[in-house]
Motif scaffolding. Structure first.
Motif, PDB file in Angstrom:
ATOM      1  N   ARG A 225     -56.762 -20.102  47.579  1.00  0.00           N
ATOM      2  CA  ARG A 225     -56.132 -20.432  46.292  1.00  0.00           C
ATOM      3  C   ARG A 225     -55.173 -19.325  45.879  1.00  0.00           C
ATOM      4  NH1 ARG A 225     -61.724 -22.610  44.348  1.00  0.00           N
ATOM      5  NH2 ARG A 225     -61.330 -24.870  44.297  1.00  0.00           N
TER       6      ARG A 225
ATOM      7  N   ASP B 176     -53.462 -25.270  34.489  1.00  0.00           N
ATOM      8  CA  ASP B 176     -52.178 -24.907  35.083  1.00  0.00           C
ATOM      9  C   ASP B 176     -51.068 -25.003  34.030  1.00  0.00           C
ATOM     10  OD1 ASP B 176     -49.631 -26.539  36.682  1.00  0.00           O
ATOM     11  OD2 ASP B 176     -50.278 -24.604  37.489  1.00  0.00           O
ATOM     12  N   TYR B 177     -51.128 -26.045  33.197  1.00  0.00           N
ATOM     13  CA  TYR B 177     -50.128 -26.213  32.132  1.00  0.00           C
ATOM     14  C   TYR B 177     -50.168 -25.031  31.168  1.00  0.00           C
ATOM     15  CZ  TYR B 177     -47.639 -28.103  28.105  1.00  0.00           C
ATOM     16  OH  TYR B 177     -46.755 -28.269  27.062  1.00  0.00           O
TER      17      TYR B 177
ATOM     18  N   ARG C  30     -62.166 -33.113  37.220  1.00  0.00           N
ATOM     19  CA  ARG C  30     -61.804 -31.783  37.713  1.00  0.00           C
ATOM     20  C   ARG C  30     -60.290 -31.670  37.853  1.00  0.00           C
ATOM     21  NH1 ARG C  30     -66.286 -29.364  40.508  1.00  0.00           N
ATOM     22  NH2 ARG C  30     -65.003 -28.392  42.117  1.00  0.00           N
ATOM     23  N   ALA C  31     -59.669 -32.736  38.368  1.00  0.00           N
ATOM     24  CA  ALA C  31     -58.214 -32.725  38.542  1.00  0.00           C
ATOM     25  C   ALA C  31     -57.513 -32.591  37.190  1.00  0.00           C
ATOM     26  CB  ALA C  31     -57.755 -33.987  39.265  1.00  0.00           C
TER      27      ALA C  31
ATOM     28  N   TYR D 226     -58.054 -32.653  44.922  1.00  0.00           N
ATOM     29  CA  TYR D 226     -58.623 -33.976  44.621  1.00  0.00           C
ATOM     30  C   TYR D 226     -58.901 -34.739  45.912  1.00  0.00           C
ATOM     31  CZ  TYR D 226     -59.008 -38.708  42.720  1.00  0.00           C
ATOM     32  OH  TYR D 226     -59.453 -39.976  42.404  1.00  0.00           O
TER      33      TYR D 226
ATOM     34  N   VAL E 251     -53.269 -29.512  42.688  1.00  0.00           N
ATOM     35  CA  VAL E 251     -54.391 -30.236  42.094  1.00  0.00           C
ATOM     36  C   VAL E 251     -54.677 -31.487  42.934  1.00  0.00           C
ATOM     37  CG1 VAL E 251     -55.210 -31.440  40.017  1.00  0.00           C
ATOM     38  CG2 VAL E 251     -53.864 -29.343  39.790  1.00  0.00           C
TER      39      VAL E 251
ATOM     40  N   ARG F 219     -57.926 -28.981  35.976  1.00  0.00           N
ATOM     41  CA  ARG F 219     -57.043 -28.069  36.715  1.00  0.00           C
ATOM     42  C   ARG F 219     -55.601 -28.249  36.274  1.00  0.00           C
ATOM     43  NH1 ARG F 219     -60.433 -29.401  42.014  1.00  0.00           N
ATOM     44  NH2 ARG F 219     -61.747 -27.534  42.041  1.00  0.00           N
ATOM     45  N   PHE F 220     -55.201 -29.489  36.065  1.00  0.00           N
ATOM     46  CA  PHE F 220     -53.835 -29.762  35.609  1.00  0.00           C
ATOM     47  C   PHE F 220     -53.572 -29.047  34.286  1.00  0.00           C
ATOM     48  CE2 PHE F 220     -49.945 -32.122  35.083  1.00  0.00           C
ATOM     49  CZ  PHE F 220     -49.796 -32.193  33.712  1.00  0.00           C
ATOM     50  N   TRP F 221     -54.487 -29.184  33.328  1.00  0.00           N
ATOM     51  CA  TRP F 221     -54.252 -28.608  32.007  1.00  0.00           C
ATOM     52  C   TRP F 221     -54.361 -27.089  31.995  1.00  0.00           C
ATOM     53  CZ3 TRP F 221     -51.378 -30.765  28.636  1.00  0.00           C
ATOM     54  CH2 TRP F 221     -51.244 -32.178  28.664  1.00  0.00           C
TER      55      TRP F 221
ATOM     56  N   LEU G 118     -61.963 -36.671  39.412  1.00  0.00           N
ATOM     57  CA  LEU G 118     -60.823 -36.967  38.541  1.00  0.00           C
ATOM     58  C   LEU G 118     -60.839 -36.059  37.307  1.00  0.00           C
ATOM     59  CD1 LEU G 118     -58.360 -38.824  38.392  1.00  0.00           C
ATOM     60  CD2 LEU G 118     -59.713 -40.397  37.003  1.00  0.00           C
TER      61      LEU G 118
ATOM     62  N   GLU H 140     -62.567 -20.382  39.230  1.00  0.00           N
ATOM     63  CA  GLU H 140     -63.040 -21.320  40.269  1.00  0.00           C
ATOM     64  C   GLU H 140     -64.053 -20.627  41.181  1.00  0.00           C
ATOM     65  OE1 GLU H 140     -61.954 -24.625  41.145  1.00  0.00           O
ATOM     66  OE2 GLU H 140     -59.934 -24.839  40.319  1.00  0.00           O
TER      67      GLU H 140
END
Lengths: 233, 342
Positions: free
Chosen positions: A99, B222-223, B214-215, A75, A71, B218-220, B212, B193
């Motif tokens: 990806r 992925d979680y 988007r980040a 960024y 991520v 993507r983090f969530w 930010l 994506e």
């Protein structure tokens, strides 16, 4: 827009996930403050910045955290688009391929890496984990041939997304090579990857961040093993 | 191409028909096989029907397990295996031939159509799908939200997987796979994506323009990928301490997600987006997790439950999500396949 604010990276010098972010920051020639974390005694900043996983790397941009290495890579690409080439290609299908392979690396190579260093209890288990890594690397050998189209890296002429993701593991592979007396990236089995490794290590962006001192890493290993569940992602 | 909907009734009927035909092909062409397979045997019939131009219909039919001849059809699967619980009455020989020919003909036409698509002669979108797969549903929801027509092609995931699937996803051999003008994109979040990247003019955007945001999305996403499905599988597969541990992890996960959602309408804020798409198909599995774990999402995490209902009001989600009861049935049959007794 080059973003508002300073860059700070919380990391551990041996972490493949931290190393890949440092290479990416170097590729964009971005100055940043690097903070070495002690995983046995995590900083308040780390815990506050990544409450879900409590792991490194954490990129702080103007004080705001970005977590999860892949991520973070995206960024950096997006915020610093004007600071030189991006690690992800522009074409949607090629982005999807990058990806896909990056996910494959962390899924297969990453799991094997954990196994060969941190979760194995015997040399047999370590060897089995190495074998799993080698099998994944053989698939990646084919991917490299396909993605590079005869050029130096997965990303083509320049280091790309899959290159930095896989490249992060090279430091530890060097240490494991020393432990087991043979190469994880075996030139006989994966010749393209062996040559790729040389080129990646020689790249300017990798200097000083991809560890090349296997002994130093092996000295540090017991410290990491002493932690109950070292998860650096 | 019109989007294809797969209601469970229609699907069950179509598969029953196919399974019946498969059975009767053997019955007609191999009397000995019939004598072995008919009778009072119970259990799960595992059928893989592959109709291939280069093989005759007889060699294209395989039987693996015993067969029960007295009822309806259920379909069971996880990402890697498919079991058909098959029960049906055999009909007369004459109607077998008619049915057989029409099914084989349809399959051949279908194959040619798919081959044309793969060759890029069709510019459209094709999704290699499986009816209960929450990962495939992510892709279908995203496409439906954006009004992008996509043909859903149900895959056989037992034993011999379809040639198209194997060719499109040689590395993982899993669904979903999105084919766009013949090129394959694999892994559901990668597909999401890709849809954003490949159709930049199409609204709604599922990812914000802000890096930010988007980040965070993507983090969530992925979680969600690292937690829900894997922990949930352990919850229904394991017993005793294993199940207890999975239950604790599931509650922790749902608590974390509920906390991240907070008082927002959707994970990204005001608009339905990336994280919502990633998580919502898994909510069909919550009922099964509740049953196995002995907890209630509504009681423990009312905000999350409300979010699920809010998403369910969207046409795309309402049409595409599997009914929770069907997921529970599916898990029940999977357990039978794995020999798990409650």
């Amino acid at each position: 827009m080059a973003g508002g604010g300073d860059l700070k990276l919380l990391g551990v010098w041996t972490s493949p996930y931290v190393i890949r972010v440092r290479v990416a920051l170097n590729l964009k020639s971005l100055p940043y403050e690097y903070v070495e974390e002690n995983l046995g005694s995590k900083s308040a900043l780390l815990l506050a910045s990544n409450p879900v996983h409590k792991t490194v790397p954490v990129l702080l941009h103007g004080g705001r955290p970005v977590n999860e290495s892949q991520v973070i890579l995206q960024y950096i690409d997006e915020v610093y688009a004007s600071n030189g080439p991006s690690v992800l290609p522009a074409d949607p299908y090629e982005r999807a391929a990058a990806r896909f392979w990056a996910a494959y690396v962390d899924d297969k190579v990453g799991a094997a890496w954990q196994g060969m260093l941190f979760t194995c209890r015997t040399e047999e288990e370590r060897a089995a984990a190495v074998a799993r890594a080698v099998a994944a690397l053989q698939t990646l050998e084919g991917a490299l041939e396909e993605c590079s189209k005869g050029k130096a890296f997965f990303g083509g002429d320049a280091i790309g997304f899959v290159d930095v993701v896989l490249g992060g593991y090279l430091g530890w592979f060097g240490a494991v090579d020393k432990m087991i007396g043979r190469r994880v990236i075996d030139p006989a089995k994966t010749p393209l990857l062996a040559r790729w490794e040389e080129r990646f290590r020689a790249a300017e962006a990798a200097k000083g961040v991809v560890p090349d001192d296997a002994d130093k890493m092996l000295e540090f290993l017991p410290t990491l093993l002493a932690l109950s569940a070292p998860k650096s992602k | 191409m019109a989007a294809v909907e797969w209601s469970s009734t229609r699907r069950a009927f179509e598969v029953a028909w196919l399974a019946l035909v498969a059975l009767l092909v053997a019955a007609v062409l191999d009397d000995e096989l019939t004598r072995e397979r008919t009778g009072e045997m119970r259990g799960v019939l595992v059928v893989s029907v592959a109709v291939d131009d280069t093989r005759d219909s007889r060699s294209g039919v395989k039987f693996d397990v015993n067969l029960d001849l007295s009822g309806m059809v259920d379909i069971v699967s996880d990402q890697n295996t498919l079991c058909l619980a098959y029960k049906a009455e055999p009909s007369s020989a004459a109607s077998v031939h008619t049915v057989l020919h029409s099914v084989i003909h349809t399959q051949k036409e279908r194959k040619k159509e798919l081959q044309r698509m793969v060759a890029g002669e069709e510019k459209g979108l094709v999704l290699l799908d499986f009816w209960v797969s929450p990962f495939a549903q992510r892709c279908r929801i995203a496409l439906a939200e954006k009004g992008l027509a996509c043909e859903s092609v149900e895959q056989e995931l037992l034993g011999e997987k379809g040639e198209l699937l194997l060719r499109s996803n040689p590395v993982h051999k899993k669904v979903p796979v999105l084919l766009h003008a013949g090129r394959a994109v694999c892994e559901s979040l990668v597909i999401l994506e890709y849809i954003e990247d490949a159709f930049p003019e199409v609204a709604p955007r599922l990812l914000s323009a802000d890096p930010l945001a988007r980040a965070h999305a993507r983090f969530w996403a992925d979680y969600v990928d690292k937690t829900v499905y894997g922990i949930g599988t352990r919850l229904w597969k394991l017993k005793g301490e294993g199940r207890a541990a999975a239950r604790a992890e599931m509650l922790e996960t749902l608590r974390t997600l509920d906390g991240e959602l907070g008082g927002k309408a959707f994970f990204g804020g005001e608009a339905f987006g990336f994280v919502d798409v990633a998580l919502i198909p898994l909510t069909s599995w919550f009922y099964s997790y509740e049953e196995h774990g002995g907890f209630s999402v509504q009681e423990e995490f009312p905000r999350l439950a409300e979010w699920a209902r809010r998403c369910g009001e969207r046409e795309s989600v309402a049409k595409i999500l599997t009914r929770p009861e069907d997921v529970l049935d599916f898990i029940g049959l999977l357990k039978k396949c794995y020999g798990i007794v409650e």
